[in-house]
Design an enzyme around this catalytic site. Structure first.
Site, PDB file in Angstrom:
ATOM      1  N   GLU A 147      30.142   7.598  -7.333  1.00 50.40           N
ATOM      2  CA  GLU A 147      30.067   6.807  -6.097  1.00 50.40           C
ATOM      3  C   GLU A 147      28.612   6.817  -5.595  1.00 50.40           C
ATOM      4  OE1 GLU A 147      32.145   7.046  -1.646  1.00 50.40           O
ATOM      5  OE2 GLU A 147      31.981   8.852  -2.887  1.00 50.40           O
ATOM      6  N   CYS A 203      36.559   8.095  -4.396  1.00 48.87           N
ATOM      7  CA  CYS A 203      36.554   9.324  -3.621  1.00 48.87           C
ATOM      8  C   CYS A 203      37.788   9.497  -2.739  1.00 48.87           C
ATOM      9  CB  CYS A 203      35.257   9.393  -2.804  1.00 48.87           C
ATOM     10  SG  CYS A 203      34.739  11.084  -2.379  1.00 48.87           S
ATOM     11  N   LYS A 241      36.170   0.080  -1.639  1.00 47.76           N
ATOM     12  CA  LYS A 241      36.910   1.273  -1.224  1.00 47.76           C
ATOM     13  C   LYS A 241      37.877   0.957  -0.086  1.00 47.76           C
ATOM     14  CE  LYS A 241      35.798   6.124  -0.051  1.00 47.76           C
ATOM     15  NZ  LYS A 241      34.624   7.003   0.263  1.00 47.76           N
TER      16      LYS A 241
END
Length: 254
Positions: A41, A143, A109
């Protein structure tokens, strides 16, 4: 088919330094053509909230670098990039490129890390993304997404059999990282490729532990806590056979 996990000690907000790190690691491991190379990321900057400084929308620098890297090494690449949203915030994204350097998918995300203020600086994505690689259907996540199993189940219902999770996951919760990667693999009978950073940023330490987990939850390869490349083979026929022998997903209620 082979997967390469590039675990970086990311230099804070120094794109050119991190680009050089990627090229050096790739030259050291010489990935097989057509393989899948995965970077963390926000690999070019670290987990920064300074969107105006690190966004790639104006310069396109990071995306051009990734495109040329994919083409030069003849590989598929998944890497974290930052783009600008219309409302002035950023978009924390995973960009997927083929060996011709062409974009094949882009994922934003869905779950910004609100406890750390990410949702104040980054706009949430709306949907999962899928792309084809070597017969696999791959779904990327980023994440904090890892804590939300419903996102992964959504992807598996759309055909995913491999997940790529790119992260800046801190050392203080690294046991969660390992357990959740294994859980997502087991419950979805899919390969999971988790690529984390190592080193430090201005606030946190990161202990890496990038890994590839098979559909039964077995860790096939795992990095330590230093900058490195780890790689392993993934077997589509073995995955399909495993799902056929143990058809758990057929009983999932939508």
């Amino acid at each position: 088919m082979k997967v390469y996990c590039l675990q970086l000690d990311i230099a804070w907000e120094q794109k050119w330094v991190n680009q050089e790190k990627v090229v050096t690691l790739l030259r050291s491991c010489r990935p097989e053509p057509g393989s899948l190379v995965v970077l963390p990321e926000m690999f070019a900057s670290g987990f920064s909230m300074n969107v105006s400084r690190i966004s790639d929308s104006a310069s396109g620098e990071t995306e051009r670098f990734l495109a040329s890297t994919a083409k030069d090494f003849e590989v598929f690449v998944v890497a974290g990039v930052v783009s600008s949203a219309p409302d002035g915030r950023g978009l924390n994204q995973a960009l997927m490129l083929d060996p011709e350097g062409r974009e094949v998918a882009r994922y934003t995300k869905i779950q910004p890390f609100s406890p750390g203020g990410e949702s104040d600086h980054y706009q949430a994505g709306l949907d999962v993304s899928l792309f084809a690689w070597g017969g696999f259907i791959v779904s990327p996540f980023i994440c904090y997404d890892l804590r939300f199993p419903e996102l992964f189940r959504r992807s598996v219902h759309e055909g995913a059999n491999m997940y790529v999770v790119i992260a800046n996951w801190p050392e203080t919760r690294i046991a969660h990282w390992v357990s959740l990667l294994q859980a997502r693999a087991i419950e979805n009978q899919s390969y999971v490729v988790g690529v984390n950073r190592c080193g430090r940023d201005p606030s946190l330490a990161y202990s890496g532990r990038s890994m590839v987990v098979d559909p039964s939850g077995q860790i096939l390869i795992e990095a330590g806590d230093i900058e490195c490349v780890v790689s392993c083979d993934v077997d589509l026929e073995a995955l399909l056979d495993y799902r056929e022998r143990l058809p758990f997903l057929a009983d999932a209620r939508r």
